[in-house]
Motif scaffolding. Sequence first.
Motif, PDB file in Angstrom:
ATOM      1  N   GLU A 259       0.795  -1.205   0.027  1.00 31.98           N
ATOM      2  CA  GLU A 259      -0.265  -0.021   0.094  1.00 31.98           C
ATOM      3  C   GLU A 259       1.019   1.512   0.119  1.00 31.98           C
ATOM      4  OE1 GLU A 259      -0.734  -2.578   1.727  1.00 31.98           O
ATOM      5  OE2 GLU A 259      -2.506  -3.320   1.243  1.00 31.98           O
ATOM      6  N   VAL A 260       1.795   1.169   0.500  1.00 25.35           N
ATOM      7  CA  VAL A 260       2.745   2.345   0.634  1.00 25.35           C
ATOM      8  C   VAL A 260       3.505   2.506  -0.615  1.00 25.35           C
ATOM      9  CG1 VAL A 260       4.726   3.339   1.827  1.00 25.35           C
ATOM     10  CG2 VAL A 260       3.310   1.861   3.246  1.00 25.35           C
ATOM     11  N   HIS A 261       3.826   1.429  -1.277  1.00 21.83           N
ATOM     12  CA  HIS A 261       4.490   1.567  -2.575  1.00 21.83           C
ATOM     13  C   HIS A 261       3.571   2.120  -3.809  1.00 21.83           C
ATOM     14  CE1 HIS A 261       7.894  -1.596  -1.873  1.00 21.83           C
ATOM     15  NE2 HIS A 261       8.310  -0.508  -1.376  1.00 21.83           N
ATOM     16  N   THR A 262       2.217   1.586  -3.562  1.00 18.43           N
ATOM     17  CA  THR A 262       1.224   2.211  -4.316  1.00 18.43           C
ATOM     18  C   THR A 262       1.062   3.590  -4.209  1.00 18.43           C
ATOM     19  OG1 THR A 262       0.088   0.020  -4.154  1.00 18.43           O
ATOM     20  CG2 THR A 262      -1.250   2.015  -5.148  1.00 18.43           C
ATOM     21  N   ALA A 263       0.886   4.005  -2.993  1.00 17.54           N
ATOM     22  CA  ALA A 263       0.779   5.666  -2.849  1.00 17.54           C
ATOM     23  C   ALA A 263       2.165   6.335  -3.407  1.00 17.54           C
ATOM     24  CB  ALA A 263       0.772   5.664  -1.186  1.00 17.54           C
ATOM     25  N   ILE A 264       3.147   5.907  -3.378  1.00 15.76           N
ATOM     26  CA  ILE A 264       4.215   6.548  -3.726  1.00 15.76           C
ATOM     27  C   ILE A 264       4.576   6.625  -5.170  1.00 15.76           C
ATOM     28  CG2 ILE A 264       6.155   4.914  -3.857  1.00 15.76           C
ATOM     29  CD1 ILE A 264       6.408   8.274  -2.150  1.00 15.76           C
ATOM     30  N   LEU A 265       4.107   5.538  -6.013  1.00 14.31           N
ATOM     31  CA  LEU A 265       3.761   5.592  -7.366  1.00 14.31           C
ATOM     32  C   LEU A 265       2.915   6.541  -7.811  1.00 14.31           C
ATOM     33  CD1 LEU A 265       4.124   1.672  -8.161  1.00 14.31           C
ATOM     34  CD2 LEU A 265       5.836   3.421  -8.281  1.00 14.31           C
ATOM     35  N   ASN A 266       1.605   6.773  -7.137  1.00 10.42           N
ATOM     36  CA  ASN A 266       0.552   7.470  -7.225  1.00 10.42           C
ATOM     37  C   ASN A 266       1.102   8.980  -7.285  1.00 10.42           C
ATOM     38  OD1 ASN A 266      -1.434   5.823  -8.180  1.00 10.42           O
ATOM     39  ND2 ASN A 266      -1.979   5.518  -5.815  1.00 10.42           N
ATOM     40  N   LEU A 267       2.111   9.270  -6.231  1.00  8.28           N
ATOM     41  CA  LEU A 267       2.860  10.358  -6.226  1.00  8.28           C
ATOM     42  C   LEU A 267       3.518  10.872  -7.643  1.00  8.28           C
ATOM     43  CD1 LEU A 267       3.357  13.114  -4.603  1.00  8.28           C
ATOM     44  CD2 LEU A 267       5.442  11.598  -3.531  1.00  8.28           C
ATOM     45  N   HIS A 268       4.240  10.039  -8.157  1.00 10.03           N
ATOM     46  CA  HIS A 268       5.125   9.983  -9.088  1.00 10.03           C
ATOM     47  C   HIS A 268       4.257  10.456 -10.514  1.00 10.03           C
ATOM     48  CE1 HIS A 268       8.940   9.405  -7.442  1.00 10.03           C
ATOM     49  NE2 HIS A 268       8.622   8.168  -7.434  1.00 10.03           N
ATOM     50  N   THR A 269       2.960   9.791 -10.357  1.00  9.16           N
ATOM     51  CA  THR A 269       2.107  10.146 -11.564  1.00  9.16           C
ATOM     52  C   THR A 269       1.683  11.523 -11.493  1.00  9.16           C
ATOM     53  OG1 THR A 269       1.575   7.565 -11.334  1.00  9.16           O
ATOM     54  CG2 THR A 269       0.134   9.059 -12.613  1.00  9.16           C
TER      55      THR A 269
END
Length: 833
Positions: free
Chosen positions: A382-392
């Motif tokens: 879940e933390v990795h998904t959130a940080i990838l959304n930040l990049h997007t």
Amino acid sequence: MAIPPPDLRVLCRRLASTPVDDLPHICPLLVSHVLRCGEVLSAVPETKAKDKSSETATLVHRLRTHITTLLAGKSASGRFAAVFLVKAVVDVGGWESLRASDVWIRGLIGILGKPDPLVSKELCVITLTKIYSLLQSYQTLVREMATPTLPSFVTAMLNLVKPPASSKAPKVPTSFVDTVASSLSKIVSLYPTTTRPFNAQIRAAFKAYIAPTMSDAVTVPQSLRESARSLLIVLHYTAPKNGSSDEWVKGIKSYTKEAHATADQVFRSVRESWESTAGYRVDTIRTDGEPSGGGDEADELPAWTGVTAGAERLTGLIGQLIEYLKVPTKAPITIPVGELLDLASRITLITLPKPTTGEDSVETNPAISRDEKAELWSVLPEVHTAILNLHTVLLRRLAANTLPLATDILDQMVRVFTSGRHIAAIRETVYVLAKELLEISGPGLLKLSVDSMAPVIQATCQDILRATGHYDSPAGGKQDSSSTNPNPNPKKPTAGRNGAGILNAQKVQSSGNADVYLTTTSTTHSSSFSDPLFAAALSLLPLFLSRLPQRHLSPEARGLVDRTAILANSKQAMLASVLNPYKDTRGRYYPTILPFLVRQFPADQEVEVLRTNLMRVGAGVSQTVATSWDPAEGLDEVVGAAANTGGKEGEDEDEDEDEDMVDAEADADNEAGAQLAAEDQNQKSKAAAAAAAAAAGVWGATAEKSAAEDVATSKPNPFTIVPIDSPESRAERASMKKRKIGEEAANPPKRVTRSSRRKTVEAEEDTSATTTTAEVVEEVSTPAPAPVSAKPVVAVMEQKEGEDDGEDSDSGESVQIDMSLEDSEDEEEEDEE
């Protein structure tokens, strides 16, 4: 003013005759009448009204009086109906209705302090927000109506959502808090000066909803989280003078620092190899007890305890950073990109253990228990998904300005995807991020970066093929050596499509489940087309062909993408494949998939324009390819080859380049020779057909029919390498042809007489004991243009018997055309003399 509409008469009559307690039941009917009276409600009243005009004005005045009476009445049902009518009149009444709404505004604010049902208060908040939004366009009305009443409205809303001192839970449902947060976000952005005194109260009332955890007393829905985050961000509008930009930067930096502090506690079970480039220093972390954070201070978020709660707080803080990049700002701002990437680098360096072996990918802290480590691995996706959304969101906000950051973002994306590709949420987020990344920096990526995307390309194709029912491997699973070839015996066909019905004997014996013997067809893929994962993968597929440098792709990856585009019936991907042909390292172009595109979209105008233009220049392959070759054939092997290419390509790259350099010149010579031989063979075949028709009659017709059947039954593979006519190849053929002419001039052919040729044939018959040769010599005179005299052509038909090896063998027949020079007997005698 025109004749009063009948809806206005009916509306006034119903309000006067219907009991107050029954008005809520007919509110939809009343609102429909009001919406059809918009013209008369927004018309300017005439100074000297006559006849029908005075009647219309009277009805409009009677309607407004009825609404005011209900709003100030003692019945809660009447007040509820009045709020409905005020909202409808304001929506269609224009400036005239706004000018007369001063009394209504005060009455609506008074309802918020009365013991009315919560639905009435929520409707009051929505109506007042609409009125204040419309008043913003009229400065005179703002001074007269908005400025005096707005502080009372904000105070009433904050009193409703503020939790009592004895409990942390609010006294109203979260849906009502969501409505208030959305309303305040609108009001603060429109009236920042008027709402400036309420800055601290708004922050204290809504800070608990931006990053909730399981330690909180209330469950916060996602809509309330987004509304609360937007509200706290727009508070920078209230900064005095030109300080809104500094206030915005100060806010995003404070949340970034809070995220680092939370990560210190959550990641204490691993030894981090990360070093901050933004100056952040990790404090000494205690290892006893459970990780915790937060507090009860005014500037702190609520307290939390445990790894799961800490991961939720960290994910919420990253979501707040994402919202900072989404919400519009009052003035130009400076985004601290370095600090955001520093946080992203820290989080992405901690990856999940290998799913097959369970081996940790990072060094762990021996002082922390195994249970806490396992809990960290469970919440890390879940933390990795959130940080990838930040990049997007960062790529969408900065667009082309993120080009210098593309390599770092790509590395972090691939690192997270490699460790968590078996999780659907991570794959979906990576597909969305990769699409944004390729749109900006795809054509400029180096070969090393393109090679690192091989797992993403393979997983994208697998998800699309799985959703369309053409691939049945486990979701997100990697192809190993055992799964690359599901049928160990290639001579025996597999059961089902793509090996879906192959039985694994070891699993059957271990499980004892007899149902695995049944070969069933999966029907779940029919509902996968609406899956967000499939939609993200399908939108990413064309970019592998249009935005990636095709010279950096491996042949296996390009073949897999082309097959996926055909099987998924993706028009955009097939168009991108046709417009971006693939050329390998030796300069050879691969065939186009244009026939498949034309067959699947025969009535599409874009495809028709593309087809006609490409066919003019000779591009494309025969339509027989599109009807005889099945793209789903051998799909498992293609997917396995694409998976194995990513790992072996880096190791064998140097060897492949050396071999290519050694064989390049030899391949060029072979290609040129093959082309010349093909041209000569074509000419000889045409002459052989003519001679055979004259000499053999029925046999020639039978041979042509057999050859036509062989061509019709063949299944060409459109992914085989074919040479393309280019200026370099034409020049090379010309030089080869000149060289051949020179060799023929230096060594002229010897004249062969009829008698010498018969002697040669008799000698061959003596040496060939197992072959019977039937020689048929016939002189065929063909007219030639003057002054060249006609030369005879001899057709020789040889029939050879094949050796019997226990199986029936077909007898091969061939027609040979002897084009050697022949002289008459008189010329032969003259030469002997």
